[in-house]
Scaffold this active site. Structure first.
Site, PDB file in Angstrom:
ATOM      1  CB  CYS A  37      -1.844   7.063   1.816  1.00 48.30           C
ATOM      2  SG  CYS A  37      -3.263   6.229   2.532  1.00 48.30           S
ATOM      3  CD  GLU A  84      -2.954  -1.176   0.343  1.00 55.27           C
ATOM      4  OE1 GLU A  84      -3.107  -0.185  -0.404  1.00 55.27           O
ATOM      5  OE2 GLU A  84      -3.711  -2.166   0.295  1.00 55.27           O
TER       6      GLU A  84
HETATM    7  P1  NAD Z   1       8.456   4.565   4.482  1.00 55.16           P
HETATM    8  O1  NAD Z   1       8.378   3.835   3.191  1.00 55.16           O
HETATM    9  O2  NAD Z   1       9.660   5.410   4.726  1.00 55.16           O
HETATM   10  O3  NAD Z   1       8.388   3.551   5.727  1.00 55.16           O
HETATM   11  C1  NAD Z   1       7.325   2.662   5.974  1.00 55.16           C
HETATM   12  C2  NAD Z   1       7.805   1.541   6.884  1.00 55.16           C
HETATM   13  O4  NAD Z   1       8.793   0.757   6.212  1.00 55.16           O
HETATM   14  C3  NAD Z   1       8.478   2.014   8.167  1.00 55.16           C
HETATM   15  O5  NAD Z   1       8.175   1.081   9.191  1.00 55.16           O
HETATM   16  C4  NAD Z   1       9.949   1.972   7.821  1.00 55.16           C
HETATM   17  O6  NAD Z   1      10.782   1.836   8.952  1.00 55.16           O
HETATM   18  C5  NAD Z   1      10.010   0.726   6.942  1.00 55.16           C
HETATM   19  N1  NAD Z   1      11.117   0.731   5.970  1.00 55.16           N
HETATM   20  C6  NAD Z   1      11.783   1.796   5.462  1.00 55.16           C
HETATM   21  N2  NAD Z   1      12.722   1.381   4.567  1.00 55.16           N
HETATM   22  C7  NAD Z   1      12.622   0.035   4.508  1.00 55.16           C
HETATM   23  C8  NAD Z   1      13.300  -0.985   3.738  1.00 55.16           C
HETATM   24  N3  NAD Z   1      14.254  -0.678   2.855  1.00 55.16           N
HETATM   25  N4  NAD Z   1      12.928  -2.261   3.918  1.00 55.16           N
HETATM   26  C9  NAD Z   1      11.938  -2.572   4.776  1.00 55.16           C
HETATM   27  N5  NAD Z   1      11.266  -1.676   5.529  1.00 55.16           N
HETATM   28  C10 NAD Z   1      11.603  -0.378   5.394  1.00 55.16           C
HETATM   29  O7  NAD Z   1       7.103   5.402   4.577  1.00 55.16           O
HETATM   30  P2  NAD Z   1       6.708   6.510   5.640  1.00 55.16           P
HETATM   31  O8  NAD Z   1       7.513   7.745   5.349  1.00 55.16           O
HETATM   32  O9  NAD Z   1       6.738   5.919   7.010  1.00 55.16           O
HETATM   33  O10 NAD Z   1       5.168   6.759   5.238  1.00 55.16           O
HETATM   34  C11 NAD Z   1       4.748   7.719   4.315  1.00 55.16           C
HETATM   35  C12 NAD Z   1       4.366   7.070   2.995  1.00 55.16           C
HETATM   36  O11 NAD Z   1       3.423   6.026   3.202  1.00 55.16           O
HETATM   37  C13 NAD Z   1       3.676   8.040   2.030  1.00 55.16           C
HETATM   38  O12 NAD Z   1       4.193   7.870   0.731  1.00 55.16           O
HETATM   39  C14 NAD Z   1       2.208   7.597   2.071  1.00 55.16           C
HETATM   40  O13 NAD Z   1       1.456   7.940   0.936  1.00 55.16           O
HETATM   41  C15 NAD Z   1       2.355   6.126   2.250  1.00 55.16           C
HETATM   42  N6  NAD Z   1       1.129   5.538   2.810  1.00 55.16           N
HETATM   43  C16 NAD Z   1       0.344   4.755   2.009  1.00 55.16           C
HETATM   44  C17 NAD Z   1      -0.856   4.226   2.497  1.00 55.16           C
HETATM   45  C18 NAD Z   1      -1.749   3.368   1.633  1.00 55.16           C
HETATM   46  O14 NAD Z   1      -2.668   2.761   2.163  1.00 55.16           O
HETATM   47  N7  NAD Z   1      -1.533   3.298   0.339  1.00 55.16           N
HETATM   48  C19 NAD Z   1      -1.232   4.504   3.815  1.00 55.16           C
HETATM   49  C20 NAD Z   1      -0.412   5.303   4.606  1.00 55.16           C
HETATM   50  C21 NAD Z   1       0.774   5.808   4.095  1.00 55.16           C
END
Ligand code: NAD
Length: 472
Positions: A278, A244
């Site tokens: 999001c 997501e």
């Molecule tokens: P992010 O991708 O930086 O991190 C998300 C999670 O993944 C965190 O727990 C992080 O520690 C972990 N992570 C980071 N790098 C990783 C890697 N290389 N391997 C495995 N895990 C890793 O996202 P964020 O900044 O926490 O959230 C914001 C983003 O999330 C925005 O782009 C938003 O649109 C999206 N989002 C999408 C939805 C949806 O339902 N589509 C919902 C909420 C947020």
């Protein structure tokens, strides 16, 4: 802050901590308010081993048994909603009343998902045979949660995985670990040991998890850039994935709307949670005949609605959640200003903490960064349009395809436009609505798979077809 200082992981229903700790910062003050364990390979191995050990017995339980325990979990959240909401606001920044809504919303969701069942389907029945399709759990699920809705999105993942008979190791974002760790503590006497494990750690931990061979599936919510890395990592042993990801959602406002009536709804659809949603509206297309009127109304709201420390009563908007995101959004805003774009700023914000005034950008070019990229913060481009076909093309001209909205008194006309938007969800005359029964997912680079509804549950299972002869 005794709770925050005491935050511990939950592995095999036991508290576990680490020598090294992560600092957790309150974005409203930029002060450290607590610490969380910083797990590494050893703690991850321990959590995966516990989840694997718990899997066969959990898989063998009935849906009714699992559903009952999930309901207990939801009830426990409701009982602790005030305490959890306070911790949430301290580490996240969202104002207290809305933090509590997230806790109660998460409990509502767990109850909703727990009631959904994937019964055995009989897909063929003849004199000679019956063919049944069973939906079997996959094993141990790796859950990775972002910081913007830490509890709701954790609850989605937990309820889907556990309801379908999987066990789980869940990791919150390092920016918002405390409320999730506390939630883990509250589950220790509800689920059998190892069914739900919650670990925390810095940037190194996510990649260790996605490459761990003990996981059968990764359920990830976060940015598109990270989603691509996760898909690459999962490919090595063909782990199942649900991604997501990000969005750059367009809302289209037709000329027949009542400007005074829709302005606040449009505003909240873009700025709720300081724009860190999001499925928030991130590009607002307004018909030229009402552009100035709606723009001025939105600007007036930005100047008058209360923004500040979410622990103070009456706040509607808080800070940007973390320092890297704060710097990113400020840069986007400053770049827009330097390019000569017209910024319409909202009320003044506190000096300390990661605050930025709620900001509108007055009809910037379509290729400016503030339009083309997902801002994920309190800045919203307002864009003029005159022709429906043209605005649909502009809305669809994005690598993202998460959600969109159409606003009009003519619902039939809005529905025709909704059908032409390349997104996983479209709202007509509303925003940000979702339900445990309704699949949510993205087209294009906004994701793979869905959460919620029967389709969401299916993603945590493997169909197993059994051919049963009518005679031996
Ligand atoms: P992010 O991708 O930086 O991190 C998300 C999670 O993944 C965190 O727990 C992080 O520690 C972990 N992570 C980071 N790098 C990783 C890697 N290389 N391997 C495995 N895990 C890793 O996202 P964020 O900044 O926490 O959230 C914001 C983003 O999330 C925005 O782009 C938003 O649109 C999206 N989002 C999408 C939805 C949806 O339902 N589509 C919902 C909420 C947020």
């Amino acid at each position: 802050m005794p709770l925050a200082l005491a935050a511990q992981m939950t592995i095999g229903a036991e508290p576990v901590t680490t020598e090294r700790l992560l600092e957790v910062i309150n974005p409203a003050t930029a002060e450290v308010i607590g610490h969380a364990p910083d797990a590494g390979q050893a703690e991850l191995d321990q959590a995966v081993a516990c989840a694997r050990k718990a899997f066969p017995a959990w898989k063998a339980t009935t849906h009714e048994q699992r559903s009952k325990l999930l309901q207990q979990f939801a009830q426990r959240m409701v009982e602790h909603a005030d305490e959890l909401a306070e911790l949430f606001t301290l580490e996240h920044g969202r104002p207290l009343a809305m933090a509590k809504e997230e806790i109660l919303g998460a409990a509502f969701w767990i109850r909703g998902i727990a009631q959904l069942e994937l019964p055995v389907e009989v897909v063929e029945e003849t004199d000679a045979r019956r063919v049944e399709v069973h939906h079997e759990p996959l094993g141990v699920v790796c859950a990775l949660v972002p910081w913007n809705f830490p509890i709701l999105l954790a609850a989605w993942k937990i309820s889907h995985a556990l309801a379908t008979g999987n066990t789980m190791v869940l990791k919150p974002s390092p920016f918002t670990p405390l409320t999730t760790l506390r939630l883990g503590e509250l589950t220790r006497d509800i689920f059998p040991a190892g069914v739900l494990n919650i670990i925390s750690g810095g940037d190194h931990l996510g990649p260790l998890m996605t490459s761990h061979k003990g996981f059968a599936k990764i359920s990830f919510t976060g940015s598109t850039a990270t989603g691509k890395r996760i898909m690459e990592s999962a490919a090595k042993d063909l782990k199942r994935i649900t991604l997501e990801l990000g969005g750059n959602d367009a809302a289209i406002v037709l000329p027949d709307v009542d400007v005074d009536e829709v302005a606040l709804k449009l505003f909240m659809g873009a700025f709720f949670n300081s724009g860190q949603v999001c499925v928030a509206c991130k590009r607002l297309y307004i018909h030229e005949s009402i552009y100035e009127r709606l723009r001025d109304k939105l600007h007036q709201l930005a100047q008058t609605l209360p923004i500040g420390d979410g622990m103070q009563p009456g706040m509607l908007f808080g800070p940007i959640q973390n320092l890297p995101q704060y710097r990113r959004v400020l840069q986007l805003r400053d770049e827009a200003r330097d390019a000569g774009l017209v910024l319409l700023e909202g009320a003044a914000v506190p000096e300390r903490g990661y605050f930025m005034p709620l900001t509108l950008v007055d009809n910037p070019p379509e290729d400016s960064r503030v339009v083309a990229e997902e801002a994920f913060g309190p800045i919203l481009p307002l864009l003029r349009f005159s022709d429906i076909d043209e605005v649909i093309d502009r809305a669809n001209a994005s690598d993202y395809g998460l959600a969109g909205a159409v606003w009009s008194k003519d619902v039939a006309k809005a529905l025709e436009i909704a059908k032409r938007l390349e997104t996983g969800t479209v709202w007509i005359n509303q925003n940000l609505e979702s339900s445990p029964l309704v699949p949510l997912g993205g087209h294009k680079q906004s994701g793979i798979g869905v959460e919620n509804g029967v389709a969401g549950l299916m993603e945590f299972t493997q169909p197993k077809s059994i051919f049963v002869p009518k005679s031996a």
